[in-house]
Design an enzyme around this catalytic site. Structure first.
Site, PDB file in Angstrom:
ATOM      1  N   ARG A 101       1.159  -1.399  -0.464  1.00 66.63           N
ATOM      2  CA  ARG A 101      -0.075  -0.394  -0.280  1.00 66.63           C
ATOM      3  C   ARG A 101       0.657   0.701   0.244  1.00 66.63           C
ATOM      4  O   ARG A 101       1.897   1.110   0.985  1.00 66.63           O
ATOM      5  CB  ARG A 101      -1.094   0.196   1.646  1.00 66.63           C
ATOM      6  CG  ARG A 101      -1.637   1.406   1.195  1.00 66.63           C
ATOM      7  CD  ARG A 101      -2.207   1.395   2.792  1.00 66.63           C
ATOM      8  NE  ARG A 101      -4.177   0.197   1.441  1.00 66.63           N
ATOM      9  CZ  ARG A 101      -5.015   0.653   2.642  1.00 66.63           C
ATOM     10  NH1 ARG A 101      -5.222   1.580   3.868  1.00 66.63           N
ATOM     11  NH2 ARG A 101      -6.509   0.072   2.324  1.00 66.63           N
ATOM     12  N   HIS A 128      -7.180   0.885  -6.415  1.00 67.05           N
ATOM     13  CA  HIS A 128      -7.953   0.175  -5.666  1.00 67.05           C
ATOM     14  C   HIS A 128      -8.208  -1.539  -5.906  1.00 67.05           C
ATOM     15  O   HIS A 128      -9.251  -1.692  -5.649  1.00 67.05           O
ATOM     16  CB  HIS A 128      -8.407   0.675  -4.317  1.00 67.05           C
ATOM     17  CG  HIS A 128      -8.563   0.409  -2.835  1.00 67.05           C
ATOM     18  ND1 HIS A 128      -7.769  -0.968  -2.456  1.00 67.05           N
ATOM     19  CD2 HIS A 128      -8.596   0.397  -1.991  1.00 67.05           C
ATOM     20  CE1 HIS A 128      -7.610  -1.254  -1.122  1.00 67.05           C
ATOM     21  NE2 HIS A 128      -8.952  -0.311  -1.023  1.00 67.05           N
ATOM     22  N   GLN A 131      -9.713  -3.909  -3.186  1.00 64.74           N
ATOM     23  CA  GLN A 131     -10.773  -3.273  -3.476  1.00 64.74           C
ATOM     24  C   GLN A 131     -11.658  -3.772  -4.200  1.00 64.74           C
ATOM     25  O   GLN A 131     -13.363  -4.460  -4.283  1.00 64.74           O
ATOM     26  CB  GLN A 131     -11.388  -2.072  -2.353  1.00 64.74           C
ATOM     27  CG  GLN A 131     -12.350  -1.725  -2.306  1.00 64.74           C
ATOM     28  CD  GLN A 131     -12.588  -2.593  -0.926  1.00 64.74           C
ATOM     29  OE1 GLN A 131     -11.796  -2.050   0.675  1.00 64.74           O
ATOM     30  NE2 GLN A 131     -13.748  -2.097  -1.087  1.00 64.74           N
ATOM     31  N   ASP A 224     -16.888   6.961  -1.722  1.00 65.87           N
ATOM     32  CA  ASP A 224     -15.779   6.831  -1.295  1.00 65.87           C
ATOM     33  C   ASP A 224     -15.888   7.921   0.177  1.00 65.87           C
ATOM     34  O   ASP A 224     -16.474   9.076  -0.971  1.00 65.87           O
ATOM     35  CB  ASP A 224     -15.079   6.599  -1.951  1.00 65.87           C
ATOM     36  CG  ASP A 224     -13.539   5.993  -0.646  1.00 65.87           C
ATOM     37  OD1 ASP A 224     -13.862   5.776   0.175  1.00 65.87           O
ATOM     38  OD2 ASP A 224     -12.173   6.016  -1.948  1.00 65.87           O
ATOM     39  N   CYS A 264     -16.193   1.249   0.480  1.00 67.35           N
ATOM     40  CA  CYS A 264     -14.814   0.243   0.799  1.00 67.35           C
ATOM     41  C   CYS A 264     -14.452   0.828   2.270  1.00 67.35           C
ATOM     42  O   CYS A 264     -14.053  -0.269   2.734  1.00 67.35           O
ATOM     43  CB  CYS A 264     -13.918   0.606   0.348  1.00 67.35           C
ATOM     44  SG  CYS A 264     -12.978   2.298   0.091  1.00 67.35           S
ATOM     45  N   ARG A 292     -12.782  -8.670   1.796  1.00 63.97           N
ATOM     46  CA  ARG A 292     -11.624  -8.465   1.159  1.00 63.97           C
ATOM     47  C   ARG A 292     -11.504 -10.058   1.517  1.00 63.97           C
ATOM     48  O   ARG A 292     -10.006 -10.049   0.493  1.00 63.97           O
ATOM     49  CB  ARG A 292     -11.125  -7.696   2.070  1.00 63.97           C
ATOM     50  CG  ARG A 292     -11.770  -6.073   2.503  1.00 63.97           C
ATOM     51  CD  ARG A 292     -11.337  -5.403   0.197  1.00 63.97           C
ATOM     52  NE  ARG A 292      -9.885  -5.173   0.551  1.00 63.97           N
ATOM     53  CZ  ARG A 292      -8.665  -4.328   1.014  1.00 63.97           C
ATOM     54  NH1 ARG A 292      -9.961  -3.448   1.864  1.00 63.97           N
ATOM     55  NH2 ARG A 292      -7.693  -4.121   0.664  1.00 63.97           N
TER      56      ARG A 292
HETATM   57  N1  NVA Z   1     -10.402   6.807  -1.334  1.00 60.61           N
HETATM   58  C1  NVA Z   1      -9.449   6.410  -0.131  1.00 60.61           C
HETATM   59  C2  NVA Z   1      -9.739   5.123  -0.241  1.00 60.61           C
HETATM   60  C3  NVA Z   1      -9.906   4.331   1.397  1.00 60.61           C
HETATM   61  C4  NVA Z   1      -9.354   3.140   2.066  1.00 60.61           C
HETATM   62  C5  NVA Z   1      -7.902   6.539   0.564  1.00 60.61           C
HETATM   63  O1  NVA Z   1      -7.632   6.135  -0.686  1.00 60.61           O
HETATM   64  O2  NVA Z   1      -8.217   6.923   1.156  1.00 60.61           O
HETATM   65  N1   CP Z   2     -10.995  -0.176   2.688  1.00 57.90           N
HETATM   66  C1   CP Z   2     -10.193  -0.178   2.770  1.00 57.90           C
HETATM   67  O1   CP Z   2      -8.981  -0.571   2.114  1.00 57.90           O
HETATM   68  O2   CP Z   2     -10.162  -0.408   4.261  1.00 57.90           O
HETATM   69  P1   CP Z   2      -8.266   0.134   4.884  1.00 57.90           P
HETATM   70  O3   CP Z   2      -7.800   1.408   4.729  1.00 57.90           O
HETATM   71  O4   CP Z   2      -9.150  -0.013   6.129  1.00 57.90           O
HETATM   72  O5   CP Z   2      -7.595  -0.902   4.660  1.00 57.90           O
END
Ligand code: NVA
Ligand code: CP
Length: 307
Positions: A101, A128, A131, A224, A264, A292
């Protein structure tokens, strides 16, 4: 050749369907597949915070007989003294796959180009894809199919989830609608890629600045956070621009009567979605979060079989 999942269109329509079918099987028989027995180790690296991704990969790797090695970038050389490709050259000597990540997509591409083990994007600023496998699995469970369904995403159009919905939705043959304010538009090159894919799968892509137009008659409604990780400094200006795009009960009522709501998570109730919607009867967010685990286990099995 080693396969990676860096963005959703790294999977063909047939491969995406194969992984989703596998996810259904591993969900039905949680400990039935042990390809990582040994145990083999999978490195899971975080530059950003996480709850779902961290837990679902750790539990999923253990379910498959393997050993998860969770690494925070802050306590490693990656991102400071060492490049993604040098890190990958070291890790591949000891682990069976790398899950990461991070912020920029370019780092993931560099890591994948420099290694012989599969690299998985566990969220970047742009995509993502893990997801989306979970979301598609959830939609398929509730609707029985994906192709031909209309999915509407409303909110921050420059979001990683939007880009993944464009590519993965088009790959699945879905009609993908995005409703967003002009200043937060999806990347044109991703829209073009999604349109090209949709042309081969029977799906379609529609962009609009009108949230009502996006949601009208949709089978699935998605949103989101308005403040993705790394954008915290822009919170006030984003809330102002995105307020007309909240998924309210009134807006949700204009979707199909049996429409699903997905998010998500984590969610900011009262911003991108009203509590009555995210906590209401059409919301499938807890199934989505659980999926997930199953979707990523299927992905790891598939990647290891194709390594
Ligand atoms: N768009 C959000 C998704 C979190 C799972 C982010 O990147 O923070
Ligand atoms: N949806 C998702 O990726 O959640 P986290 O940021 O908790 O991993």
């Amino acid at each position: 050749m080693t396969r990676h999942l860096l963005r959703d269109d790294d999977l063909s329509p047939a491969e995406q369907a194969e992984i989703l079918d596998l996810a259904v099987q591993v969900k039905a028989d949680r400990w039935g597949r042990r390809p990582l027995e040994g145990p083999q180790t999978v490195a899971v690296i975080f530059d950003k915070s996480s709850t779902r991704t961290r837990v679902s990969f750790a539990v999923g790797i253990a379910d498959l007989g393997g050993s998860p090695l969770i690494i925070s970038t802050a306590n490693s050389q990656l991102g400071g003294k060492e490049t993604p490709s040098d890190t990958a050259r070291v890790l591949e000597r000891m682990v069976s796959a790398i899950v990461w990540r991070t912020y920029g997509q370019a780092g993931l591409e560099e890591m994948a180009a420099g290694t012989t083990v599969p690299v998985v994007n566990a969220l970047s600023d742009d995509f993502h894809p893990c997801q989306l496998l979970a979301d598609l699995l959830t939609i398929r469970e509730h609707k029985g199919r994906l192709a031909g369904l209309t999915v509407a995403f409303v909110g921050d159009g420059a979001d990683n989830m939007v880009h993944s919905y464009l590519l993965a939705g088009a790959t699945a043959g879905m009609h993908v609608r995005i409703g967003f304010p002009t200043e937060y538009a999806p990347y044109p090159r991703v829209v073009a890629d999604a349109e090209r894919i949709a042309g081969t799968t029977g799906g379609s892509v529609r962009l609009t600045n009108d949230p009502a137009e996006a949601i009208a008659g949709a089978d699935v409604v998605v949103t989101d956070t308005w403040v993705s990780m790394g954008r915290e400094d822009e919170k006030a200006v984003r809330i102002e621009a995105l307020s007309p795009y909240q998924v309210t009960p009134e807006l949700m009522a204009t979707a199909a009567a049996d429409a699903l709501f997905l998010h998500c998570l984590p969610a900011d109730r009262g911003y991108e979605v009203a509590p009555e919607v995210i906590d209401g009867p059409q919301s499938v967010i807890w199934d989505e979060a659980e999926n997930r685990l199953h979707a990523q286990k299927a992905l790891l099995i598939w990647l290891l079989e194709h390594a």
